[in-house]
Design a protein around this motif. Structure first.
Motif, short mmCIF file in Angstrom:
data_model
loop_
_atom_site.label_atom_id
_atom_site.label_comp_id
_atom_site.label_asym_id
_atom_site.label_seq_id
_atom_site.Cartn_x
_atom_site.Cartn_y
_atom_site.Cartn_z
N UNK A 230 69.57 51.18 18.63
CA UNK A 230 69.72 52.36 19.49
C UNK A 230 70.69 52.11 20.65
N UNK A 231 70.96 50.85 20.96
CA UNK A 231 71.88 50.55 22.07
C UNK A 231 73.34 50.47 21.64
N UNK A 232 73.58 50.53 20.34
CA UNK A 232 74.95 50.41 19.84
C UNK A 232 75.88 51.47 20.44
N UNK A 233 75.46 52.76 20.54
CA UNK A 233 76.38 53.74 21.16
C UNK A 233 76.80 53.36 22.57
N UNK A 234 75.85 53.00 23.42
CA UNK A 234 76.20 52.62 24.80
C UNK A 234 77.03 51.35 24.83
N UNK B 79 76.14 50.64 35.17
CA UNK B 79 76.73 51.05 33.89
C UNK B 79 75.69 51.12 32.77
N UNK B 80 75.82 52.11 31.93
CA UNK B 80 74.91 52.24 30.78
C UNK B 80 75.05 51.04 29.85
N UNK B 81 76.24 50.49 29.76
CA UNK B 81 76.45 49.32 28.90
C UNK B 81 75.63 48.13 29.38
N UNK B 82 75.47 48.00 30.72
CA UNK B 82 74.67 46.91 31.26
C UNK B 82 73.20 47.08 30.87
N UNK B 83 72.72 48.32 30.96
CA UNK B 83 71.34 48.59 30.53
C UNK B 83 71.19 48.32 29.03
N UNK B 84 72.21 48.67 28.26
CA UNK B 84 72.17 48.40 26.82
C UNK B 84 72.07 46.90 26.56
N UNK B 85 72.77 46.11 27.35
CA UNK B 85 72.68 44.67 27.19
C UNK B 85 71.30 44.14 27.46
N UNK B 86 70.64 44.68 28.50
CA UNK B 86 69.27 44.27 28.81
C UNK B 86 68.35 44.57 27.64
N UNK B 87 68.47 45.77 27.09
CA UNK B 87 67.59 46.15 25.99
C UNK B 87 67.92 45.38 24.71
#
Length: 550
Positions: free
Chosen positions: A149-153, A351-359
Motif C-alpha cells: 500500500x505504500x508503493x504509490x507514496x 513528506x508522505x514518502x517519509x511516512x511510507x518509509x516508516x510503514x
C-alpha cells in the motif's frame, strides 16, 4: 437477591476503579517517561496509518488521542496502548475506496458498539480459540499488504483509479511511474528505512521512526524539495458530533463494520496478552478490554476518527520503557494532543514518502523469517495453515483469511486427533479355550467422533466372529456422530447373528450412548458389563451353548 449482587459485581469488574492506579506513587516517574517515549513512537505511525487508510493524517492523529485516552481509562490492561494500526488500515482502505472517507466514521461507531457489546456479553476469552499459525499467518499477510500500500507514496504516484487489491494496485503504480521523477520520493523512503534499521540495530532505545522522520523532513523543507506532504492539519481537536443518519449507507456498512469489530477484538486481545507476558504489570480482564476498545472506537468516531485497536508494537515499547500503570498510555495521548495544539504547522510539512518509509519498515518487521521457521519446525500442518492464511489475507480479505485459517487448522487438528484413535483386537485373557477364535475382543481408544467414527467401526465390523466384546473404558471422547455410528454398528452386528457385549462405559459417556440407542441396541440388558472378566466369561458361555446346540 444473590443473583442481583452477582450481576452488579460482574458489571463493576468492567468499570474503572481506584485499583487501576495502585502503585502509581512509586511508578509515576517511570510511567511519565514511558508515556513520552511511546508518544514519540506513535506520532509518525498515527499520521502514516491515517494517510494510508485514505481518511487522512488528521483522522489518524485524532484516533490516537481520543481512542488512546478512552481505552487507557476503560480498557482491561494496565499498559495497553491503543490507536490506529496497520491491520485496521488493511480493512479500512477498501471501505474508503467503496464508500468514501466519510463512511469510516459510521464504521468506527458501529464497530465500537459491536466490540463493547462483546465485552458486556463476556466474550473476551474467545480469542484463545484462534490457533497460533493463523495469527502469525494473518500478521504476515497484513505486513505484505501494508508494504504494498505504500508503493504509490514511495514512487510519487496517486492511488486514485487503481485496483482495490494491494498486489494489483502496486503493480499498476510501478507501471505508471515516471522516471527519473520517482527517484526523489524513493530516495526519501530509502533514507528513512536506513536510519530506522541502523538505529534499531545499534541504538534500540532511540525511537528510530521519529528520528528518521525528522532527519528526512527538515532537509526536504529547507531545500523545498518537490515532495508531496501531509498538508494542513487543525491546531485543535475537532468538535464531537454525530454524523447525519443515512439508513442506506448504514445498511451497506453493516458487514464491513462487523469485520472491523472482529479485527479490533482479535488484535486488541492479542496485544493485551503480549503485554501481560512482557512484564508483571497486573492481570488482563479480557471482557473489560473489549468494552474499553469498543468505547474507544465510538469516541473516535464522534471526533471524526477511525476504529482503534490495541497496538502490539506501541504496547511493547510502553512496557519496555518501564510503564506500570494506565498513566503511561494517558500521557502518550496527551503528548499527541500537545502536538496538535502546538506543532500542527510543523507536522503538516512531513513528506508522505517519509511516512511510507516508516510503514514499509514496520511492515517488513511483521513478515518475520524466524517466525516462519518456528512454524515450519512445528510441523507441516502448521506451516500449511500459516501459508494458507497469509495467502488468503493478501489475495482476498483479512477476515475471510482468519476464517479459512481456523477451518484449515481445525481440519488438521481433527485429522491428527482421529489418528490417535483406534480399534485393536486383543487376545482373550486367561488360558485359551475352545471356540475363542469365534470371539472378537476389541479395545476402542482415543476419540469416537465424526472424524474417526467410520474408520473405527469398519475395523470392528470386518471381523467375522460370533461374539463381539467392545472395551470402551479407553475411550476419551464421544460425540453424537460417533455414538450414532456405534449404535448402528451394534444393530448391524446383531442383525447378522453376532452377539455384542459392551464393557466399561465411562460415566460421562453413558447418557449420550443411552440417548442415541447404543445400549438399547444390545440384545439383552445383561450384555453391558463393568469389568472385563465377567464379559469374557459370558462370551465363552455363549459359544459353548451355541456349540452344544449345534
Amino acid at each position: 437477591m444473590n443473583t442481583a449482587r452477582s450481576r452488579l459485581g460482574a458489571l463493576r469488574s468492567l468499570l474503572p476503579a481506584a485499583d487501576d492506579y495502585r502503585g502509581l506513587s512509586r511508578s509515576w516517574r517511570a510511567d511519565l517517561l514511558a508515556g513520552v517515549t511511546v508518544g514519540i513512537v506513535a506520532l509518525p505511525l498515527a499520521l502514516a496509518f491515517g494517510v494510508s487508510s485514505g481518511v487522512g493524517a488528521e483522522a489518524g492523529l485524532v484516533t490516537a488521542i481520543v481512542a488512546g485516552l478512552v481505552a487507557a481509562v476503560f480498557g482491561g490492561s494496565n499498559v495497553q496502548v491503543s490507536g490506529p494500526t496497520g491491520a485496521m488500515v488493511v480493512v479500512l482502505a477498501p471501505i474508503v475506496a467503496a464508500h468514501g472517507a466519510g463512511a469510516v466514521v459510521y464504521v468506527s461507531i458501529l464497530a465500537g458498539v459491536i466490540v463493547a457489546a462483546a465485552g458486556l456479553l463476556r466474550l473476551g476469552r474467545a480469542v484463545s480459540y484462534i490457533p497460533w499459525p493463523v495469527i502469525e499467518g494473518f500478521t504476515a499477510g497484513i505486513g505484505v499488504i501494508i508494504f504494498l500500500q505504500q508503493v504509490p507514496s514511495a514512487l510519487g504516484v496517486g492511488i486514485a483509479g487503481h485496483a482495490s487489491n494491494a498486489v494489483v494496485a502496486a503493480a499498476q503504480v510501478v507501471e505508471e511511474s515516471t522516471w527519473p521523477g520517482a527517484l526523489l520520493p524513493l530516495g526519501a523512503v530509502a533514507a528513512v528505512a536506513v536510519i530506522m534499521l541502523v538505529l534499531g540495530r545499534w541504538l534500540p532505545s532511540v525511537p528510530g521512526s521519529f528520528v528518521a522522520i525528522v532527519l528526512v523532513s527538515v532537509p526536504a523543507a529547507l531545500l523545498d524539495l518537490p515532495l508531496a506532504t501531509i498538508g494542513a492539519l487543525p491546531n485543535s481537536l475537532p468538535a464531537p458530533g454525530l454524523p447525519p443518519v443515512d439508513l442506506a449507507l448504514l445498511t451497506a456498512l453493516a458487514g464491513p463494520a462487523l469485520a472491523v469489530a472482529a479485527l479490533a477484538a482479535i488484535e486488541s486481545l492479542l496485544s493485551a496478552r503480549v503485554a501481560a507476558s512482557l512484564a508483571n504489570t497486573g492481570g488482563l480482564n479480557a471482557d473489560r478490554e473489549l468494552l474499553g476498545q469498543g468505547l474507544a472506537s465510538i469516541a473516535a468516531g464522534f471526533f471524526g476518527g477511525m476504529p482503534a485497536t490495541g497496538a502490539i508494537a506501541r504496547t511493547a515499547v510502553n512496557v519496555r520503557s518501564g510503564a506500570r500503570t494506565r498513566v503511561a498510555a494517558i500521557v502518550h495521548a496527551l503528548l499527541l494532543l500537545a502536538v496538535i495544539l502546538v506543532a500542527a504547522s510543523i507536522v503538516s510539512r512531513i513528506p508522505l514518502a517519509a511516512l511510507a518509509g516508516v510503514l514499509m519498515v514496520t511492515a517488513a518487521r511483521m513478515v518475520s523469517i524466524s517466525t516462519f521457521r518456528r512454524v515450519a519446525r512445528s510441523g507441516g500442518a502448521s506451516a500449511s495453515v500459516f501459508l494458507v492464511t497469509a495467502f488468503v489475507t493478501v489475495a482476498f480479505d483479512l477476515v475471510i483469511a482468519v476464517g479459512i485459517g481456523i477451518a484449515a487448522a481445525a481440519f488438521f487438528a481433527l485429522r491428527a486427533l482421529s489418528r490417535t484413535s483406534g480399534a485393536h483386537r486383543e487376545d482373550l485373557p486367561g488360558a485359551p479355550e475352545p471356540g475363542d477364535e469365534r470371539i472378537g475382543l476389541f479395545r476402542i481408544e482415543g476419540s469416537l467422533f465424526f472424524g474417526a467414527a467410520e474408520r473405527l467401526i469398519d475395523e470392528v465390523a470386518r471381523h467375522d466372529v460370533e461374539v463381539v466384546v467392545l472395551r470402551l473404558s479407553g475411550l476419551q471422547l464421544v460425540d453424537a456422530t460417533g455414538a450414532n455410528a456405534l449404535g448402528e454398528m451394534v444393530t448391524a452386528l446383531e442383525r447378522r447373528g453376532a452377539t455384542v457385549l459392551i464393557k466399561g462405559v465411562r460415566p460421562e459417556h453413558r447418557s449420550l450412548l443411552d440417548q442415541l440407542g447404543v445400549i438399547g441396541a444390545l440384545r439383552h440388558p445383561n450384555h453391558l458389563f463393568a469389568e472385563l472378566e465377567p464379559a469374557v466369561a459370558h462370551a465363552r458361555s455363549h459359544i459353548r451353548r451355541a456349540t452344544a446346540s449345534a
